[in-house]
Design a protein around this motif. Sequence first.
Motif, PDB file in Angstrom:
ATOM      1  N   LEU A   1       0.810  -1.220   0.000  1.00 26.18           N
ATOM      2  CA  LEU A   1       0.000   0.000   0.000  1.00 26.18           C
ATOM      3  C   LEU A   1       0.846   1.273   0.000  1.00 26.18           C
ATOM      4  CD1 LEU A   1      -2.648  -1.304   2.516  1.00 26.18           C
ATOM      5  CD2 LEU A   1      -2.994  -0.911   0.079  1.00 26.18           C
ATOM      6  N   SER A   2       2.162   1.126   0.075  1.00 28.45           N
ATOM      7  CA  SER A   2       3.055   2.286   0.100  1.00 28.45           C
ATOM      8  C   SER A   2       3.632   2.634  -1.261  1.00 28.45           C
ATOM      9  CB  SER A   2       4.209   2.035   1.074  1.00 28.45           C
ATOM     10  OG  SER A   2       3.710   1.809   2.371  1.00 28.45           O
ATOM     11  N   ALA A   3       3.630   1.683  -2.180  1.00 28.52           N
ATOM     12  CA  ALA A   3       4.271   1.892  -3.480  1.00 28.52           C
ATOM     13  C   ALA A   3       3.363   2.672  -4.430  1.00 28.52           C
ATOM     14  CB  ALA A   3       4.636   0.550  -4.104  1.00 28.52           C
ATOM     15  N   PRO A   4       3.776   3.882  -4.834  1.00 29.71           N
ATOM     16  CA  PRO A   4       2.961   4.660  -5.769  1.00 29.71           C
ATOM     17  C   PRO A   4       2.656   3.906  -7.064  1.00 29.71           C
ATOM     18  CG  PRO A   4       4.695   6.033  -4.843  1.00 29.71           C
ATOM     19  CD  PRO A   4       4.971   4.621  -4.402  1.00 29.71           C
ATOM     20  N   ALA A   5       3.585   3.092  -7.532  1.00 32.84           N
ATOM     21  CA  ALA A   5       3.381   2.354  -8.782  1.00 32.84           C
ATOM     22  C   ALA A   5       2.272   1.301  -8.657  1.00 32.84           C
ATOM     23  CB  ALA A   5       4.686   1.682  -9.211  1.00 32.84           C
TER      24      ALA A   5
END
Length: 174
Positions: free
Chosen positions: A73-77
């Motif tokens: 849930l932290s990865a913008p991609a």
Amino acid sequence: MLLGLIPSSPVQTGSLDYNSSAASEISLLHPLHLSSMDINYTTKGGTLEISCRLFTDDMEDALKKQFNVPADLSAPAKHEAMNSLLKKYIAMHLKFQANGKPVILNYLGFEKDREAVIVYVESAPIKSLKKLEVYNTLMYDLFDDQTNIMHVVVNGKRKSDKLDYPETKAVIFE
């Protein structure tokens, strides 16, 4: 503050800074299984505005277990893919009835806030809310000691309730 328990700004206790990597590692092992939900009924639009606050690591584990895919849930991609999974998860584990009738929920999205993920949902319009029932099984598929706390504001009147696993239904306004 996350669920009223985790500081939203740096805190020093002894030599441990809660924004340090050591604190991040410790948070992965937190023994508390808790969610907090704010539900506001807006008389102007007649909708329920809902925000659910959950520990990020728990939510990722729940998504992994439910959908058998890696969750981050932290990865913008990965934001769009995670939005899709969260939308499905919320639809499976969160339901409302207003005045005895099912409420249609519209998933709006999520954002990260330190150790928490906040999920936003809005209901279709509800005329004259008299009775509100919440069916909440968030994280029940992961923890048998889960507690889900709900704070509801209707016409300026605030009520709170909680569901401890295995309880699934709360009648907040009647």
